[in-house]
Design a protein around this motif. Structure first.
Motif, PDB file in Angstrom:
ATOM      1  N   ASP A  72       0.825  -1.211   0.000  1.00 17.80           N
ATOM      2  CA  ASP A  72       0.000   0.000   0.000  1.00 17.80           C
ATOM      3  C   ASP A  72       0.853   1.253   0.000  1.00 17.80           C
ATOM      4  OD1 ASP A  72      -2.722  -1.245   2.105  1.00 17.80           O
ATOM      5  OD2 ASP A  72      -2.253  -1.506  -0.016  1.00 17.80           O
ATOM      6  N   ARG A  73       2.159   1.074   0.005  1.00 22.09           N
ATOM      7  CA  ARG A  73       3.120   2.181  -0.010  1.00 22.09           C
ATOM      8  C   ARG A  73       2.845   3.178   1.108  1.00 22.09           C
ATOM      9  NH1 ARG A  73       6.029   1.985  -5.209  1.00 22.09           N
ATOM     10  NH2 ARG A  73       5.061   0.277  -6.355  1.00 22.09           N
ATOM     11  N   LEU A  74       2.630   2.630   2.288  1.00 27.91           N
ATOM     12  CA  LEU A  74       2.493   3.490   3.453  1.00 27.91           C
ATOM     13  C   LEU A  74       3.886   3.918   3.863  1.00 27.91           C
ATOM     14  CD1 LEU A  74      -0.075   1.357   5.447  1.00 27.91           C
ATOM     15  CD2 LEU A  74      -0.526   3.283   3.955  1.00 27.91           C
ATOM     16  N   GLN A  75       4.008   5.164   4.258  1.00 27.30           N
ATOM     17  CA  GLN A  75       5.334   5.643   4.613  1.00 27.30           C
ATOM     18  C   GLN A  75       5.640   5.306   6.053  1.00 27.30           C
ATOM     19  OE1 GLN A  75       6.016   9.294   2.861  1.00 27.30           O
ATOM     20  NE2 GLN A  75       8.167   9.393   3.446  1.00 27.30           N
ATOM     21  N   LEU A  76       6.791   4.703   6.264  1.00 25.24           N
ATOM     22  CA  LEU A  76       7.174   4.323   7.613  1.00 25.24           C
ATOM     23  C   LEU A  76       8.395   5.131   8.041  1.00 25.24           C
ATOM     24  CD1 LEU A  76       6.883   0.430   7.580  1.00 25.24           C
ATOM     25  CD2 LEU A  76       5.249   2.096   8.392  1.00 25.24           C
ATOM     26  N   PRO A  77       8.542   5.338   9.344  1.00 23.12           N
ATOM     27  CA  PRO A  77       9.731   6.057   9.799  1.00 23.12           C
ATOM     28  C   PRO A  77      10.980   5.215   9.588  1.00 23.12           C
ATOM     29  CG  PRO A  77       8.518   5.198  11.662  1.00 23.12           C
ATOM     30  CD  PRO A  77       7.680   4.914  10.460  1.00 23.12           C
ATOM     31  N   GLY A  78      12.112   5.866   9.493  1.00 23.02           N
ATOM     32  CA  GLY A  78      13.363   5.133   9.361  1.00 23.02           C
ATOM     33  C   GLY A  78      13.883   4.744  10.728  1.00 23.02           C
ATOM     34  N   GLY A  79      14.957   4.044  10.705  1.00 25.90           N
ATOM     35  CA  GLY A  79      15.643   3.750  11.953  1.00 25.90           C
ATOM     36  C   GLY A  79      15.356   2.389  12.546  1.00 25.90           C
ATOM     37  N   PHE A  80      14.584   1.563  11.856  1.00 25.40           N
ATOM     38  CA  PHE A  80      14.356   0.235  12.419  1.00 25.40           C
ATOM     39  C   PHE A  80      14.668  -0.806  11.355  1.00 25.40           C
ATOM     40  CE2 PHE A  80      10.548  -1.441  10.369  1.00 25.40           C
ATOM     41  CZ  PHE A  80      10.020  -0.313   9.768  1.00 25.40           C
ATOM     42  N   VAL A  81      15.030  -2.000  11.831  1.00 22.80           N
ATOM     43  CA  VAL A  81      15.180  -3.127  10.918  1.00 22.80           C
ATOM     44  C   VAL A  81      14.227  -4.221  11.374  1.00 22.80           C
ATOM     45  CG1 VAL A  81      17.526  -2.836  10.091  1.00 22.80           C
ATOM     46  CG2 VAL A  81      17.147  -3.926  12.291  1.00 22.80           C
ATOM     47  N   MET A  82      13.802  -5.022  10.422  1.00 23.16           N
ATOM     48  CA  MET A  82      12.898  -6.122  10.749  1.00 23.16           C
ATOM     49  C   MET A  82      13.667  -7.428  10.719  1.00 23.16           C
ATOM     50  SD  MET A  82       9.235  -5.433   9.010  1.00 23.16           S
ATOM     51  CE  MET A  82       9.771  -5.593   7.333  1.00 23.16           C
ATOM     52  N   VAL A  97      13.122  -2.454  21.210  1.00 25.97           N
ATOM     53  CA  VAL A  97      12.882  -3.743  20.548  1.00 25.97           C
ATOM     54  C   VAL A  97      11.385  -3.997  20.547  1.00 25.97           C
ATOM     55  CG1 VAL A  97      13.241  -6.238  20.629  1.00 25.97           C
ATOM     56  CG2 VAL A  97      15.116  -4.692  21.217  1.00 25.97           C
ATOM     57  N   ALA A  98      10.866  -4.367  19.400  1.00 25.57           N
ATOM     58  CA  ALA A  98       9.444  -4.719  19.289  1.00 25.57           C
ATOM     59  C   ALA A  98       9.333  -6.158  18.822  1.00 25.57           C
ATOM     60  CB  ALA A  98       8.736  -3.785  18.301  1.00 25.57           C
ATOM     61  N   VAL A  99       8.356  -6.854  19.363  1.00 20.86           N
ATOM     62  CA  VAL A  99       8.064  -8.214  18.904  1.00 20.86           C
ATOM     63  C   VAL A  99       6.616  -8.218  18.457  1.00 20.86           C
ATOM     64  CG1 VAL A  99       7.877 -10.644  19.538  1.00 20.86           C
ATOM     65  CG2 VAL A  99       9.733  -9.248  20.472  1.00 20.86           C
ATOM     66  N   LEU A 100       6.407  -8.527  17.179  1.00 21.12           N
ATOM     67  CA  LEU A 100       5.064  -8.501  16.631  1.00 21.12           C
ATOM     68  C   LEU A 100       4.664  -9.905  16.200  1.00 21.12           C
ATOM     69  CD1 LEU A 100       6.556  -5.615  15.800  1.00 21.12           C
ATOM     70  CD2 LEU A 100       4.343  -5.214  14.835  1.00 21.12           C
ATOM     71  N   GLY A 101       3.476 -10.293  16.633  1.00 22.59           N
ATOM     72  CA  GLY A 101       3.013 -11.626  16.291  1.00 22.59           C
ATOM     73  C   GLY A 101       1.549 -11.619  15.930  1.00 22.59           C
ATOM     74  N   CYS A 102       0.998 -12.811  15.794  1.00 17.20           N
ATOM     75  CA  CYS A 102      -0.410 -12.945  15.455  1.00 17.20           C
ATOM     76  C   CYS A 102      -1.275 -12.628  16.675  1.00 17.20           C
ATOM     77  CB  CYS A 102      -0.714 -14.375  15.022  1.00 17.20           C
ATOM     78  SG  CYS A 102       0.178 -14.882  13.555  1.00 17.20           S
ATOM     79  N   PHE A 162       0.022  -2.377  11.110  1.00 12.57           N
ATOM     80  CA  PHE A 162       1.461  -2.534  11.267  1.00 12.57           C
ATOM     81  C   PHE A 162       2.131  -1.168  11.219  1.00 12.57           C
ATOM     82  CE2 PHE A 162       5.573  -4.452  10.950  1.00 12.57           C
ATOM     83  CZ  PHE A 162       6.307  -3.640  10.105  1.00 12.57           C
ATOM     84  N   ALA A 163       1.731  -0.381  10.234  1.00  7.62           N
ATOM     85  CA  ALA A 163       2.352   0.932  10.078  1.00  7.62           C
ATOM     86  C   ALA A 163       2.127   1.794  11.316  1.00  7.62           C
ATOM     87  CB  ALA A 163       1.802   1.637   8.837  1.00  7.62           C
ATOM     88  N   SER A 164       0.927   1.761  11.839  1.00  5.15           N
ATOM     89  CA  SER A 164       0.677   2.652  12.981  1.00  5.15           C
ATOM     90  C   SER A 164       1.394   2.150  14.224  1.00  5.15           C
ATOM     91  CB  SER A 164      -0.822   2.815  13.224  1.00  5.15           C
ATOM     92  OG  SER A 164      -1.354   1.673  13.814  1.00  5.15           O
ATOM     93  N   VAL A 165       1.520   0.839  14.365  1.00  4.97           N
ATOM     94  CA  VAL A 165       2.253   0.309  15.519  1.00  4.97           C
ATOM     95  C   VAL A 165       3.710   0.730  15.446  1.00  4.97           C
ATOM     96  CG1 VAL A 165       3.155  -1.812  16.539  1.00  4.97           C
ATOM     97  CG2 VAL A 165       0.751  -1.641  15.999  1.00  4.97           C
ATOM     98  N   VAL A 166       4.302   0.565  14.262  1.00  3.07           N
ATOM     99  CA  VAL A 166       5.713   0.913  14.112  1.00  3.07           C
ATOM    100  C   VAL A 166       5.914   2.409  14.283  1.00  3.07           C
ATOM    101  CG1 VAL A 166       7.591   1.034  12.439  1.00  3.07           C
ATOM    102  CG2 VAL A 166       6.312  -1.071  12.701  1.00  3.07           C
ATOM    103  N   GLU A 167       4.995   3.150  13.701  1.00  2.00           N
ATOM    104  CA  GLU A 167       5.109   4.609  13.799  1.00  2.00           C
ATOM    105  C   GLU A 167       5.056   5.059  15.256  1.00  2.00           C
ATOM    106  OE1 GLU A 167       4.423   8.155  11.076  1.00  2.00           O
ATOM    107  OE2 GLU A 167       3.309   6.302  10.674  1.00  2.00           O
ATOM    108  N   GLY A 168       4.066   4.527  15.974  1.00  2.00           N
ATOM    109  CA  GLY A 168       3.936   4.889  17.385  1.00  2.00           C
ATOM    110  C   GLY A 168       5.171   4.512  18.164  1.00  2.00           C
ATOM    111  N   PHE A 169       5.651   3.328  17.884  1.00  2.00           N
ATOM    112  CA  PHE A 169       6.816   2.832  18.605  1.00  2.00           C
ATOM    113  C   PHE A 169       8.018   3.727  18.361  1.00  2.00           C
ATOM    114  CE2 PHE A 169       9.502  -0.028  20.687  1.00  2.00           C
ATOM    115  CZ  PHE A 169      10.509  -0.517  19.881  1.00  2.00           C
TER     116      PHE A 169
END
Lengths: 421, 437, 574
Positions: B24-34, B59-64, B112-119
């Motif tokens: 969806d080409r949502l823009q995410l902040p930089g500075g993290f790796v998956m 550190v973030a852990v994302l799951g189902c 996902f985008a909003s979680v990462v962005e908030g984080f």
């Protein structure tokens, strides 16, 4: 069955859960399959769902690997945007006629680089179907929106993979493909009938009276944003939601059967609404609550414990209030042998799901997958008998097991050779 | 910018959700790796600790979604273990925004985008945090720092006293009847009070009790050298008996029979040991001063910096710990603890050991007694035990269950009623992130 | 052999954001030798795959990092084409540089480039610490399917599996097959006879049928399972068989309404199954109809849908209506009233059946579950039932001379024992769990399937469907050993776990963490027990490695050390 027929594929009409499972079973048994799906993506109704009961999985995860397997299995030929028009039986055998909708983009060549989307001056090329809340496809590809496209061909020019055929842009007429097949398995699933069969439920009269799938789309959108559930009519926060079960179903005037999945579907929605906003008033108006499957009764009990209210009543009337004087939707229903009126912000109509047309013939109840005659097509999934995901998957297995019995002269080795040749 | 945050994404919902965000080409902040992992439950806590030590600010852990894990209850296991990690970080004074556990679904790229962005936004606000030095182990050299307020303790074994009559009688009976072949206890020798193995009722004449001598680890070593079929008894304090029970839960005595003859501990003993719960089969709480009680996060950071900088990496805490029974220790794995760095960075060292033994630690205090630098280890371990007690009503050594194992064995909706949302292990309403601390 | 990197530019789109030279430069970092890198315009094409393969042949790499789109986009196609070009059997790490990087950092070319290099560096670190070179090969399963239970589900499974050309052994502990079918004379929804059904389910020749045989042991083994059967056949000595798949089809057992509604205390109160038997007698011999009640009341949900048993048993409403209609046929002037708490007859067939029952005269009354029923008696026999009608709210007394309690189906008594032997978990009611919702007949333990009432109460028709589907699944499992299970999302590396015996303390944390029954206690070389991994069952989920404190448990191709090292490289500490 002659040796010539042995190499012919089986056509599976419908790429929902049942169809995909049937296709995989057949292909794993060495039988070549043509899997025809009306939409541009596999998954059917399941991929339009946000969450599924009773596990609260997202609808995509448990089913996506099946779609992926269908895409990559060497014995499955995928025909998207194709519907089964008719099945012809001549002296030689069976021919399935597919009606294929025009698609200017060749999905196999498209690499989803995005150049076409950038090149289109009208925004007519997008990355996913936008009438569905989530991207249901398992492989990304460019999609041309026919209503916006004027055939200028800028996208085709920009495509580095030659995946867009300019002359095909804006074409509306379908093409027809005739495929000799051994037999057909119908797995065409269900739809919400339009117009709604029972006018007393007010479907279509007001934006705040929604069908179940429309509500699914609304709340999935809701999950996207922050904030409360909003009424589609004027955007005000909704404070109360009523689910009306068996709207138009179990009713000899309209649809006599029970759709089997709606009670649980409503409970699922109700629980998720309560989780997001415990202050929301959520009520389910039902006739018989049906929770026969694994984990379903426990799910329903949990809904009750979480504050969802259940009323044993089928509303006789659902209508919007005169919006000048008051906001909301009126329900009139029986309560202790009197007529009660309740006003809520949103009403969700469940029930009356119609089985999509298929040519089910001669299925014997009790051992329903065995019609006793070779070469006769079979059906599985909702189009045969209202069923949820688990039951559809099971039915698909049973249908293929019976079918393989009849195709017993198709030895796996032969079929693989025939398909490669 | 180089990466400052690590997001572990499970290959089912989280990674597909991330791919949706991309599609969806949502823009995410930089500075993290998956880092894709097969399951949220596949993220070892040690790797998270190591990531912090190596420079991650978050550190973030994302799951189902809970209930939706494709490997039964892997995400629930992750939730419980990372909650423990969160509790550890809270004890140390680390800001809770540095650790995130979030459950989502594959459909929701925007989620996902909003979680990462908030984080990442929350992390951005912490970029100059004082806790970073603690996370990365940038501690000053080892020097005895004043002002570390510990309750006075008696590091000596204590004067020996005769065994209580009932214990002595039972021990004699066990040996005489042949029910056990050996009794491990203490005896006075030239070297002082030392462990001794008594094999006949006569030998028991020499047995004594000493209020401070830890015997569970010695017993474990002893039984490790004995063949299958051995049965032995241990005369010990309640904490040792609990430790033996934890060792039993870890299958250390399969094919052998062990009995604990437990001496009681008075409240005075408990105060001397800093032991909050000298019970054996049922809790028996003692109110003890908590050195961390009145400290705010900045105070905690200072407290732990002062403590950890004194660590000389002698491995004494691990060596005496009765529930540290691994043949090969992570603290000696060069990947996790590169050699030659003193003092060792707190997370891969102290926090790692604390988390490994979290559901096994019986609060015996042997680690703190053994520490030559007087590190307040009981406060660290005790905070984790307290967390497990609050979350799962769990006390180590008092039963045969384990809260972490129980979480992973917990059945979901198709195996019984799911946990109600809001319960430990359940996500919390619209805020599907479980932030710790 | 160095590891190599293949970058796909997605027809040049990636080159618009990434600076390829800068990536190569950044990967070099640390003064080590440059990493062989090959840039291909379109990897998901024959030409692209061939280009990459040619470069790989010039410099055979130990492992390959592929930097391209997300694996779900084109990964399958690329791996297939690379394999056809001869690039196979080397470890591959797929790095998502597109959806995971280029597409989400559109305005930040520099940052995206650095991130891409970081992602590739992590992949190289992963490969650098991978254990061994060749993927772990699973032992091909034995080409035999073991079916436990000879009821409708098991019989249908046997037929379906045999048709696929695999060997089938069906074990039934009773002397005859049929399960609960002989106890039911007529089946809904068409009132077909159960003996016709039994005839239809009759086993084809070629099924190894063992009646009056019990399973005394069922152990996992290489290639599947070893089962020890103790039966009447032979001389009663136990016999061991090796099988590749197991289907649990042991069925259910009806719960007796003991302690409910004065069952066993008063005459005239029976369970629905007992009524079934009496109806069968009356249908065979009309004289026996005299013993049937004239005014019958059926009570639904007895000992079901309550706190102790919070599930709906699904078959009791259809069964009650079926028996109600049969009673009315045997005794034309009888009255049948069904007291229910929601009639559970979903779908088309069952809804029609419900309508038919009412047309034939079966009366339905909803009862209030909060108000207990009162049983009225006369001379030691039931004479009536007092209930609170849920729709009118009135208290109603229904005179009756016969009461039938519809009770739920519970799982078979040996379900727990057999499931435990296999490492399969049961739900809190004792039913076997598949992977709901999309793989309901497949348990998390590879090679073990379930169908019929042992999984969840179901009608005979449903049991037959489930059995056929399970038989098909099991046969495919043993007949297609090299096929990747269609449900696995990633097949880039066939990752399985191993446990280093010398480092294992036996603590058992992995036993609790493994959802697939792949971790099993073992006898190591030291004094204490250890744990070992059954590679055939391992799905590479990483749960064991995550909880193992010593690092004894590790996943090939997903080395924890590789992740640590990779992160160390990218988390530069200033």
């Amino acid at each position: 069955m002659t040796g010539k027929a042995a190499g012919l594929p089986v056509l599976v009409a419908g790429g929902g859960v049942a169809g995909m499972q049937a296709a995989l079973h057949l292909a794993d048994a060495g039988v070549p399959v043509v899997l025809a799906e009306r939409e541009g993506f596999l998954g059917g109704q399941v991929f339009r769902l946000d969450k599924v009961y009773p596990t609260d999985h997202c609808a995509f995860c448990p089913v996506w690997p099946k779609a992926r397997a269908c895409r990559s299995h060497p014995l499955i030929r995928l025909r998207l945007k194709a519907r089964l028009e008719t099945v012809e039986e001549d002296g030689e055998g069976t021919v399935a006629v597919l009606r294929v909708a025009p698609d200017a983009v060749d999905a196999d060549r498209c690499v989803f680089c995005g150049r076409c989307m950038a090149a289109c001056p009208r925004g007519a090329v997008v990355g996913r179907p936008d009438d569905i809340p989530h991207d249901p496809s398992t492989a990304p590809r460019a999609i041309v929106l026919d209503d916006l496209c004027d055939g200028c061909g800028a996208c085709a020019a920009a495509c580095p993979a030659s995946a867009i055929e300019k002359s095909a842009l804006g074409r509306r007429e379908p093409s027809f493909e005739r495929i000799p097949v051994r037999t057909v398995v119908h797995a065409t699933g269900f739809r919400e009938p339009v117009p709604h069969p029972a006018p007393e439920f007010g479907a279509g009269t007001h934006p705040d009276i929604l069908t179940a799938m429309a509500f699914e789309k609304l709340t999935a959108e809701f999950a996207k944003g922050d904030g409360p559930l909003r009424c589609p009519s004027d955007g005000r926060p909704a404070k109360s939601v009523a689910f009306v079960q068996c709207a138009g179903a179990r009713d000899m005037r309209h649809i006599p059967h029970c759709s089997a999945v709606c009670c649980m579907h409503a409970s699922k929605h109700a629980r998720w609404l309560k989780r997001r906003d415990p202050s929301l008033d959520v009520a389910i108006y039902h006739t018989d609550l049906r929770t026969p499957g694994k984990g379903q009764e426990a799910y329903m009990r949990a809904a009750r414990a979480e504050g969802v209210r259940f009323f044993h009543a089928r509303p006789g009337l659902v209508a919007p209030l005169d919006q000048q004087r008051a906001k909301g939707v009126l329900l009139r229903h029986e309560a202790a042998e009197k007529v009660a009126s309740t006003v809520v912000d949103l009403v969700v109509l469940n029930g009356g799901l119609a089985c999509n047309p298929s040519t089910v013939d001669g299925a014997t109840p009790g051992n329903g997958t065995d019609s006793g005659r070779p070469g006769i097509s079979r059906a599985c999934g909702f189009c045969r008998e209202p069923a949820d995901i688990a039951r559809s998957v099971i039915q698909a297995g049973a249908v293929v097991a019976a079918l393989l019995q009849e195709l017993a002269d198709c030895v796996p080795g032969d079929a693989m050779e025939a398909s490669r040749g | 910018m180089s990466a400052v945050a690590v997001c572990f994404v499970c290959q089912w919902c989280a990674q597909i959700g991330a791919e949706r965000a991309g599609r969806d080409r949502l823009q995410l902040p930089g500075g993290f790796v998956m880092v894709p992992v097969p399951c949220a439950g596949a993220v070892p806590v040690d790797v998270v600790l190591r990531a912090f030590a190596d420079g991650a600010e978050g550190v973030a852990v994302l799951g189902c979604h809970l209930g939706g894990c494709h490997h039964n209850q892997g995400n629930r296991g992750a939730s419980v273990r990372l909650a423990l990690l969160g509790a550890t970080l809270a004890t140390l004074g680390v800001h809770p925004h540095r650790l995130l556990v979030s459950f989502g679904s594959a459909h929701e790229g925007h989620q996902f985008a909003s979680v990462v962005e908030g984080f990442m936004t929350r992390l951005g606000a912490l970029s100059q945090g004082a806790d970073l030095a603690l996370l990365r182990g940038r501690l000053e050299g080892a020097a005895l720092a004043p002002g570390c307020d510990l309750p006075p303790r008696e590091p000596e074994a204590g004067a020996p006293s005769p065994l209580p009559a009932d214990i002595l009688e039972e021990a004699r009976r066990l040996l005489a009847s042949g029910e056990v072949g050996h009794v491990l206890g203490l005896a006075v020798t030239d070297g002082g009070v030392l462990p001794e193995v008594f094999s006949t009722p006569q030998e028991l004449e020499r047995a004594v009790a000493a209020s401070k001598y830890p015997l569970a680890k010695t017993f474990w070593r002893f039984m490790g050298g004995m063949p299958q079929g051995t049965s032995a008894a241990l005369v010990c304090r309640p904490c040792d008996a609990r430790a033996v029970r934890e060792q039993t839960k870890m299958a250390q005595y399969e094919g052998q029979t062990v009995r604990c003859l437990t001496l009681g501990c008075s409240e005075e003993d408990a105060h001397k040991c800093g032991c909050a719960n000298p019970g054996v089969d049922a809790p028996s709480y003692v109110a003890l001063p908590d050195p961390l009680a009145d400290l705010d996060p900045a105070g905690r950071i200072a407290f732990w910096r002062d403590s950890f900088q004194r660590c000389i990496k002698c491995y004494g805490c691990r060596n005496v710990c009765p529930v540290c029974i691994c043949p090969s220790c992570r603290l000696e794995d060069e990947t996790f603890v590169p050699p030659g760095i003193l003092p060792p960075p707190p997370l891969p060292w102290h926090a790692c050991r604390a988390l490994h033994v979290a559901d096994r630690c019986v609060g015996c205090g042997a680690c703190q007694d053994a520490c030559p630098s007087g590190l307040p280890l009981l406060a660290l371990h005790g905070s984790l035990s307290g967390h497990l007690h609050r979350e799962s009503a769990y006390i180590a050594g008092m039963g045969m269950t384990s809260p972490i194992a129980a979480a992973m064995a917990a059945q979901g909706p198709c195996g019984g009623p799911p946990p109600a949302w809001g319960e430990p292990g359940g996500a919390r309403g619209a805020d599907r992130e479980v932030r710790h601390g | 052999m160095a590891d190599a990197v293949v970058l796909c530019t997605c027809c040049g789109a990636m080159e618009e954001i990434f600076d390829m030279a800068a990536i190569e430069e950044r990967l070099k970092g640390g003064g080590s030798a440059p990493v062989p890198m090959c840039v291909v315009p379109r990897l998901c094409s024959r030409e692209g795959a061939r280009l990459a393969a040619d470069r790989m042949r010039q410099l055979p790499p130990g492992g390959l990092v592929i930097g391209a789109c997300a694996f779900s986009a084109r990964g399958d196609a690329v791996m297939g084409m690379l394999a056809e070009e001869g690039v196979r059997d080397i470890p591959v790490h797929w790095a998502d540089l597109r959806e995971g990087c280029a597409f989400v950092h559109p305005g930040d070319a520099k940052g995206a480039t650095m991130k891409a290099a970081d992602i590739l560096a992590m992949g190289l670190a992963d490969l650098g610490r991978a254990d061994g070179g060749a993927p772990v090969l699973r032992t091909p399963p034995h080409r035999r399917v073991l079916i436990l239970g000879g009821g409708p589900a098991g019989l249908a499974a046997a037929r379906a599996a045999l048709q696929r050309g695999v060997d089938v052994t069906l074990v039934e502990k009773r002397p005859a097959i049929g399960g609960m079918l002989p106890m039911l004379r007529k089946l809904f929804p068409d009132m077909g006879s159960s003996s016709d059904m039994l005839a239809r389910l009759d086993l084809p020749a070629g099924v190894d049928l063992r009646t009056a045989t019990a399973v005394s042991e069922l152990r996992p083994a290489l290639g599947g399972f070893t089962v020890t059967l103790k039966g009447v056949k032979g001389d009663g000595k136990p016999e061991e068989l090796s099988v590749g798949a197991v289907i649990l089809a042991m069925g259910g057992q009806p719960v007796l309404p003991k302690g409910r509604l004065r069952y066993g205390e008063l005459a005239g109160i029976a369970s629905q199954m007992e009524l079934e038997t009496r109806l069968a007698k009356a249908e065979r011999n009309p004289d026996d109809a005299a013993s049937l009640p004239r005014k019958a009341v059926f009570v639904q949900c007895v000992a079901a849908r309550e706190d102790d048993r919070p599930y709906c048993s699904a078959v009791c409403c259809p069964a009650a209506l079926k028996n109600g209609m049969r009673l009315l046929e045997c005794v034309p002037d009888a009255e049948v009233t069904v007291l229910h708490r929601n009639v559970c007859m979903p779908g088309r067939e069952l809804e029609s059946f419900y309508r038919l029952a009412r047309e034939r005269g079966v009366r339905m009354r909803p009862m209030d579950p909060e108000v207990p029923l009162e049983i009225l008696e006369e001379d030691g026999k039931v004479s009536g039932v007092r209930m609170q009608d849920a729709s009118s709210g009135e208290t109603v007394t229904l005179p009756c001379d016969g009461l039938a309690c519809s009770t739920p189906v519970a799982p078979a008594p040996d379900a727990a024992k057999l499931a435990a032997m296999l490492g399969v978990r049961l739900d809190d009611m004792g039913f076997v769990c598949g992977e709901e919702p999309a793989r309901p007949l497949e348990t998390p333990v590879r090679g073990v399937f379930c169908c019929g009432s042992v999984r969840w109460p179901c009608t005979v028709a449903q049991a037959v469907e489930e059995g056929a589907a399970a038989g098909l699944l099991a046969a495919t499992h043993v007949a297609e050993p090299s096929a990747t299970p269609s449900w696995r999302p990633l097949n880039v590396a066939h990752a399985t776990a191993t446990i280093l015996d010398r480092d294992c303390s036996g603590c058992g944390r992995c036993l609790a963490a493994c959802p697939h029954g792949a971790c099993v206690p073992d006898r190591g070389s030291g004094p204490r027990r250890t744990v070992a991994v059954l590679a055939d069952r391992c799905e590479g989920c990483g749960g064991c490695a995550a909880v193992c404190p010593t690092g004894a448990a590790r996943i090939a191709f997903r080395p924890v050390a590789g992740v640590v090292e990779g992160l160390r490289r990218v988390l530069e500490v200033a």
